[in-house]
Design a protein around this motif. Structure first.
Motif, PDB file in Angstrom:
ATOM      1  N   ALA A 259     -13.103 -10.213  -0.673  1.00 51.60           N
ATOM      2  CA  ALA A 259     -12.675  -9.564   0.162  1.00 51.60           C
ATOM      3  C   ALA A 259     -12.586  -9.400   1.676  1.00 51.60           C
ATOM      4  O   ALA A 259     -11.903  -9.875   2.800  1.00 51.60           O
ATOM      5  CB  ALA A 259     -12.645  -7.822  -0.370  1.00 51.60           C
ATOM      6  N   PHE A 260     -14.202  -9.824   2.325  1.00 51.93           N
ATOM      7  CA  PHE A 260     -14.484  -9.876   3.632  1.00 51.93           C
ATOM      8  C   PHE A 260     -14.094 -11.651   3.638  1.00 51.93           C
ATOM      9  O   PHE A 260     -13.923 -11.500   4.784  1.00 51.93           O
ATOM     10  CB  PHE A 260     -16.175  -9.903   3.253  1.00 51.93           C
TER      11      PHE A 260
ATOM     12  N   ASP B 199      -4.641 -11.630  -3.818  1.00 52.70           N
ATOM     13  CA  ASP B 199      -3.425  -9.995  -3.575  1.00 52.70           C
ATOM     14  C   ASP B 199      -5.024  -9.047  -4.787  1.00 52.70           C
ATOM     15  O   ASP B 199      -5.007  -7.732  -3.368  1.00 52.70           O
ATOM     16  CB  ASP B 199      -2.678  -9.903  -4.394  1.00 52.70           C
ATOM     17  N   VAL B 200      -5.645  -9.473  -4.994  1.00 49.06           N
ATOM     18  CA  VAL B 200      -6.746  -8.804  -6.062  1.00 49.06           C
ATOM     19  C   VAL B 200      -8.110  -8.945  -6.059  1.00 49.06           C
ATOM     20  O   VAL B 200      -8.424  -9.872  -6.463  1.00 49.06           O
ATOM     21  CB  VAL B 200      -6.031  -8.334  -7.720  1.00 49.06           C
ATOM     22  N   PRO B 201      -8.865  -9.149  -4.632  1.00 47.19           N
ATOM     23  CA  PRO B 201     -10.027  -9.972  -4.651  1.00 47.19           C
ATOM     24  C   PRO B 201     -11.129  -8.825  -5.680  1.00 47.19           C
ATOM     25  O   PRO B 201     -10.871  -7.741  -6.524  1.00 47.19           O
ATOM     26  CB  PRO B 201     -11.296  -9.217  -3.501  1.00 47.19           C
ATOM     27  N   ARG B 202     -12.015 -10.257  -6.269  1.00 51.81           N
ATOM     28  CA  ARG B 202     -12.862  -9.057  -7.564  1.00 51.81           C
ATOM     29  C   ARG B 202     -13.879  -9.455  -7.541  1.00 51.81           C
ATOM     30  O   ARG B 202     -14.526  -8.520  -7.577  1.00 51.81           O
ATOM     31  CB  ARG B 202     -12.746 -10.606  -8.613  1.00 51.81           C
ATOM     32  N   SER B 203     -14.497  -9.008  -5.667  1.00 51.75           N
ATOM     33  CA  SER B 203     -15.879  -8.899  -5.019  1.00 51.75           C
ATOM     34  C   SER B 203     -15.812  -8.627  -3.768  1.00 51.75           C
ATOM     35  O   SER B 203     -15.152  -9.254  -3.087  1.00 51.75           O
ATOM     36  CB  SER B 203     -16.663 -10.217  -5.903  1.00 51.75           C
ATOM     37  N   ALA B 204     -16.706  -7.989  -3.547  1.00 50.48           N
ATOM     38  CA  ALA B 204     -16.514  -7.393  -1.904  1.00 50.48           C
ATOM     39  C   ALA B 204     -16.607  -8.772  -1.268  1.00 50.48           C
ATOM     40  O   ALA B 204     -16.185  -9.167   0.038  1.00 50.48           O
ATOM     41  CB  ALA B 204     -17.954  -6.601  -1.823  1.00 50.48           C
TER      42      ALA B 204
ATOM     43  N   ARG C  19     -10.469 -11.708   4.077  1.00 49.17           N
ATOM     44  CA  ARG C  19     -10.391 -11.121   6.066  1.00 49.17           C
ATOM     45  C   ARG C  19     -10.118 -12.086   7.070  1.00 49.17           C
ATOM     46  O   ARG C  19      -9.958 -12.143   7.392  1.00 49.17           O
ATOM     47  CB  ARG C  19     -10.746  -9.294   5.997  1.00 49.17           C
TER      48      ARG C  19
ATOM     49  N   PRO D 188     -20.286  -1.002  13.292  1.00 46.17           N
ATOM     50  CA  PRO D 188     -18.933  -1.602  12.266  1.00 46.17           C
ATOM     51  C   PRO D 188     -17.614  -1.879  13.206  1.00 46.17           C
ATOM     52  O   PRO D 188     -17.219  -2.989  13.593  1.00 46.17           O
ATOM     53  CB  PRO D 188     -19.088  -1.598  11.210  1.00 46.17           C
ATOM     54  N   LEU D 189     -17.553  -0.572  13.849  1.00 43.07           N
ATOM     55  CA  LEU D 189     -16.041  -0.309  14.311  1.00 43.07           C
ATOM     56  C   LEU D 189     -15.841  -0.679  16.109  1.00 43.07           C
ATOM     57  O   LEU D 189     -15.608  -0.974  16.354  1.00 43.07           O
ATOM     58  CB  LEU D 189     -16.048   1.132  13.743  1.00 43.07           C
TER      59      LEU D 189
ATOM     60  N   ARG E  18     -13.851  -0.760   5.446  1.00 46.01           N
ATOM     61  CA  ARG E  18     -14.764  -1.069   4.417  1.00 46.01           C
ATOM     62  C   ARG E  18     -13.990  -0.656   3.219  1.00 46.01           C
ATOM     63  O   ARG E  18     -12.984  -0.156   3.067  1.00 46.01           O
ATOM     64  CB  ARG E  18     -15.675   0.256   3.539  1.00 46.01           C
TER      65      ARG E  18
ATOM     66  N   PRO F 280     -16.207  -5.762  17.385  1.00 41.72           N
ATOM     67  CA  PRO F 280     -15.367  -6.609  17.646  1.00 41.72           C
ATOM     68  C   PRO F 280     -14.827  -6.280  19.190  1.00 41.72           C
ATOM     69  O   PRO F 280     -14.967  -7.276  20.047  1.00 41.72           O
ATOM     70  CB  PRO F 280     -13.980  -6.302  17.056  1.00 41.72           C
TER      71      PRO F 280
ATOM     72  N   TYR G  77      -8.674  -2.739   0.810  1.00 41.74           N
ATOM     73  CA  TYR G  77      -9.039  -2.474   2.773  1.00 41.74           C
ATOM     74  C   TYR G  77      -8.061  -1.453   2.461  1.00 41.74           C
ATOM     75  O   TYR G  77      -6.853  -1.810   2.392  1.00 41.74           O
ATOM     76  CB  TYR G  77      -9.341  -3.711   3.772  1.00 41.74           C
TER      77      TYR G  77
ATOM     78  N   TYR H 206     -24.162   2.330  10.529  1.00 39.42           N
ATOM     79  CA  TYR H 206     -23.212   1.502   9.001  1.00 39.42           C
ATOM     80  C   TYR H 206     -22.108   2.065   9.339  1.00 39.42           C
ATOM     81  O   TYR H 206     -20.718   1.339   8.448  1.00 39.42           O
ATOM     82  CB  TYR H 206     -23.461   2.440   7.645  1.00 39.42           C
TER      83      TYR H 206
ATOM     84  N   PHE I 121     -11.582  -3.790  -4.380  1.00 40.83           N
ATOM     85  CA  PHE I 121     -12.150  -4.703  -3.195  1.00 40.83           C
ATOM     86  C   PHE I 121     -10.772  -4.885  -2.001  1.00 40.83           C
ATOM     87  O   PHE I 121     -10.556  -5.467  -1.028  1.00 40.83           O
ATOM     88  CB  PHE I 121     -12.729  -6.103  -3.231  1.00 40.83           C
TER      89      PHE I 121
END
Lengths: 291, 267, 310
Positions: free
Chosen positions: C31-32, C23-28, C35, C224-225, B105, C228, B144, C220, B142
């Motif tokens: 970020a997702f 380097d700095v994601p601005r939203s979820a 990755r 998610p863990l 998360r 994979p 990890y 939740y 945002f």
């Protein structure tokens, strides 16, 4: 320092690993010599202290690269040796004790058998002789019931016992040099003292050299003879342990100041501001603590 | 700075006993102890492994429900505090920064979770404010956990603990896994937060220097019992009475050849 | 470490990459996706995995566009053209009723894909829920659920599927249900093992201390863990599922004739195997290639998703 020849000579040791954005230099140009003394290497995480220990032991595997202008152990040039020759040294004359016996001892073998095996690898000895030697070593680390510990599995021993068993295993060949990488960090404070006491006595009895790697400045200052302080892969200061509190390098001073003390409290603990100049400056050497 | 006798205890325990296992295998981790934590102070619990210090925190927080004795928190009997109200009263910061944040998360999601559970709105503002208060800017939102350092993770853990605005914070060895320089920053942060928000801390540690720096009073535990209670001034002056505490204090000063020979075990 | 806005795009491609790797994601979402992109790059470095992915995508395409790319109607019989060997007119030859085998293979891909996807959709969530609940609750819940799982696992998969189809009646949907019933226990085991690893972690304790209900924690935080491992396991299982379906088809218990199910095609082709080898062999090759594809894909996914490899 009765011997004229130093036990270990390290000159310009560097270790680097390939990373996503080019080489990562874990150790950069580390130089020091070691006699029959206790040398502490202190640093925070990422300082390269553990990597230095592993590089001396020859435990850095490709893609990691180790280079050194000179790496001489007991008069023998490690740079010129083949892997096979280094292997015969490792565990015999040059040994390493690591932090957590839960991870460094084989969990499915009895402790005593591991010690005996360590002995038999380097000496042609019958099983009985190796067993006797293992029991001797367990007694040397002040284990009161060596027969029981011989038969025990690592998970059956407490942290302190396991670490003493590890030390016994690493001393079984009567090495000239032992490298201890955070050997007491996983132990309680009083058990720590006990294990250090054993190590202290063994080192002086056998005239061994000891490299003690730790993040605990005070502990190293009270236990070792000389201290190397590492930062970002370099040695920034070398000083005599007794004079640590007169250290001059701003990083060392910063670390010392940032430590809380039992005797007094401060309004705010001074925090370390990292100066990029520390990445390249010269090593400060205390007189009497020659590299 | 010293614990005022006038301040009523915000936490008080009597006869707190915690046992693990059953029947023949039962082990008493905590054996009928009494203590009182004054409101607004920082209360230290010192001991080595197996002393029961972390077990006390797990019982106080409700992570472990199997304890006996009387425990009062903020004037209410612990067993009668409703769950939701409780979690807005008391929160915890854990030791290992690498294990206390959900690895999959983002920081934003981790901080939003308590707000979502309690139905609190204005999430984005609260998250930004929480990050600011622990010295992190919004660029961390945002990311990890594996992308930030141990010290930064611990700051996030503190932000998470404080986002529900509790009165009491339980701290289980909060800096033991951190480098010296990072430890200093986190201790300063914790101290500043406590004064700014008038919080009460219960700080568990094995490090006496941290106790001196942060706490007003402390109890020393060994094998499930309290062996000594003292104000921090006494600790700083070295006025220990129980031999176990004396030994602990001696050991904290560093290695001493003589002392290492004279170590005793206390049961 | 203060973030700077995403670099100005040097061109559409440069811009996307920079945005994803910022380097700095601005939203979820950023970020997702970032990755995900890193995971994809890691996956794409493995040539065999890409081949596996290619095969699976080919299967999907064939299934989707079969009516348009198949050269002949898979059901059109032409007894004058029975058992013709592979030629330019019929690339895979014809079967005993004169139907073009290649077209039947393409249409059979639909059936294969249908079976595989539906089984995964049914079995994986069931296994996931059972495993995580058993692992998290422990105690009597764990014991009961795991014994039930053990009962299912005790039977060889094909035998169990046979038993269910025999009870439910032959047909493709019943075959799917039967196979799903044999597949879920393994996923439950995997999910339970993962849950046990994380159950005592500090971050789970932290969420409990925030007042999360057990259902919320499982759904939740723990699921998610486990995803994979489950994804990898399901993908690797696909080969087995295809083979079980083919086995059922072979025995006449899956898709019923004249449906071009690959297993059934092998079954009818058996009688001609000595002189007209292509009738049984071509569907066999199709099954082999698709199974291999899923295996390669699963291996590649495991290398990327396995946390220990990271």
């Amino acid at each position: 320092m009765a011997d004229t020849q130093p036990l270990l000579e390290v000159e310009d040791l560097s270790v680097r690993y390939p990373g996503h954005k080019g080489w990562v230099e874990a150790v950069r140009g580390v130089s020091f010599t070691l006699g029959r003394e206790k040398l502490g290497i202190v640093g925070e995480s990422g300082s390269g202290k553990s990597t230095t220990g592993r590089a001396i032991m020859g435990l850095i595997r490709p893609p990691g690269e180790v280079t050194a202008r000179r790496l001489v152990f007991d008069g023998r040039d490690l740079n010129a040796m083949s892997e096979r020759q280094k292997r015969s040294l490792r565990g015999d004359q040059l040994t390493m004790v690591m932090q957590d016996p839960k991870f460094s001892l084989n969990p499915v073998m009895r402790v005593g058998e591991q010690i005996a095996e360590a002995f038999r690898i380097h000496h042609a000895a019958a099983r009985g002789a190796a067993r006797r030697r293992a029991i001797e070593m367990l007694e040397a680390v002040r284990i009161r019931d060596p027969e029981r510990v011989y038969r025990a599995y690592p998970h059956e021993l407490s942290g302190g016992m396991g670490q003493r068993a590890m030390i016994a295993m690493m001393l079984v060949s009567n090495p000239r040099l032992m490298i201890a990488d955070e050997p007491t960090s996983a132990l309680d404070v009083t058990v720590q003292m006990q294990v250090l006491g054993i190590l202290d006595d063994l080192v002086s009895e056998r005239g061994m050299g000891l490299i003690f790697i730790s993040h605990d400045l005070n502990l190293v200052a009270s236990f070792c003879d000389r201290i190397l302080i590492m930062y970002a892969g370099r040695v920034v200061e070398i000083c005599r342990a007794a004079r640590l509190h007169e250290a001059r390098h701003p990083y060392t001073r910063g670390l010392l100041d940032a430590l809380p003390r039992v005797e007094a409290r401060q309004e705010r603990l001074p925090t370390l501001t990292r100066d990029p100049a520390w990445l390249t400056g010269a090593t400060i050497v205390d007189e009497g603590a020659e590299a | 700075m010293t614990a005022g006798g006038a301040a009523p205890p915000i936490i008080s325990a009597r006869g707190l006993t915690i046992t693990f296992g059953h029947g023949a295998d039962a082990v008493q981790a905590v054996r009928g102890i009494d203590f009182a934590v004054p409101a607004g102070s920082c209360f230290g619990i010192v001991g080595e492994s197996g002393s029961g210090k972390s077990t006390i925190l797990r019982a106080l927080s409700g992570l472990n429900r199997e304890w006996t004795g009387e425990v009062t928190i903020d004037g209410h009997d612990r067993s009668h505090i409703g769950r939701r109200a409780f979690y807005r009263l008391l929160q915890m910061v854990f030791q290992d920064p690498y294990g206390s944040l959900h690895p999959k998360r983002t920081i934003d999601s981790t901080l939003a979770e308590p707000l979502l559970i309690h139905g609190i709105g204005d999430r984005a503002e609260r998250i930004e404010k929480a990050l600011r208060e622990v010295g992190l800017d919004s660029s961390f939102r945002f990311r990890y956990p594996h992308q930030i350092s141990g010290g930064q993770r611990q700051r996030v853990a503190i932000a998470r603990a404080l986002i529900l605005e509790p009165k009491i914070l339980l701290l289980d060895e909060p800096t033991s896994s951190l480098d010296v320089s990072v430890q200093a920053e986190i201790l300063n942060l914790l101290d500043a937060l406590r004064r700014a928000r008038d919080l009460t801390y219960v700080l568990v540690t094995h490090n006496l220097a941290v106790v001196s720096q942060m706490c007003d009073q402390l109890i020393v535990m060994n094998r499930g019992r309290i062996v000594e209670e003292m104000a921090v001034d006494a600790l700083m002056a070295g006025r220990t009475s129980h031999p176990y505490t004396t030994q602990l204090l001696q050991a904290s000063r560093g290695y001493d050849r003589q002392a290492a020979r004279e170590l005793k075990t206390f049961d | 470490m203060t973030g700077s806005p995403a670099t100005t795009p040097r061109g559409p491609r440069g811009g996307w990459r920079d945005w994803l790797l910022a380097d700095v994601p601005r939203s979820a979402t950023q970020a997702f996706l970032g990755r995900f992109y890193l995971g994809w790059r890691s996956f794409a470095r493995n040539r065999l995995a890409l081949i596996g992915l290619g095969i699976v995508l080919l299967l999907a395409l064939l299934a989707a566009f079969a009516p348009w790319i198949a050269p002949y109607d898979p059901f059109a019989q032409n007894l004058g053209q029975r058992l013709l060997p592979p030629s330019w007119a019929h690339l895979a030859g014809t079967d005993e009723l004169g139907r073009d085998i290649l077209s039947r293979i393409f249409h059979g891909a639909r059936i294969t894909l249908y079976i595989v996807v539906l089984t995964a959709i049914i079995a994986a969530p069931v296994g996931l829920i059972v495993g995580t609940v058993a692992g998290y609750f422990g105690g009597i819940v764990d014991t009961v659920l795991m014994r039930v799982t053990d009962i299912f696992l005790a039977f060889p998969k094909l035998i169990l599927a046979l038993a269910f189809v025999a009870a439910l009646g032959p047909g493709i949907d019943n075959a799917v249900i039967a196979i799903a019933i044999t597949a879920w226990p393994a996923y439950a085991r995997v999910a339970r093992a993962e849950t046990l690893t994380f159950r005592r972690a500090d971050f789970i304790a932290a969420v409990r201390l925030q007042g999360a209900s057990r259902g919320r924690i499982i759904l939740y935080h723990i699921v998610p863990l486990c995803l994979p491992s489950i994804i990898v396991r399901v993908t690797l299982d696909m080969a087995g599922i295809i083979l079980t379906a083919a086995g059922l088809g072979f025995l006449g218990l899956g898709a019923q004739p004249p449906a071009p199910e690959w297993g059934a095609m092998i079954s009818t082709g058996r009688q001609f195997i000595l002189d007209q080898w292509w009738v049984a062999t071509v569907p066999g090759i199709a099954i082999f290639v698709v199974s291999l594809g899923f295996n390669l894909l699963g291996d590649g996914l495991r290398d990327v998703l396995d946390p220990k490899a990271r």
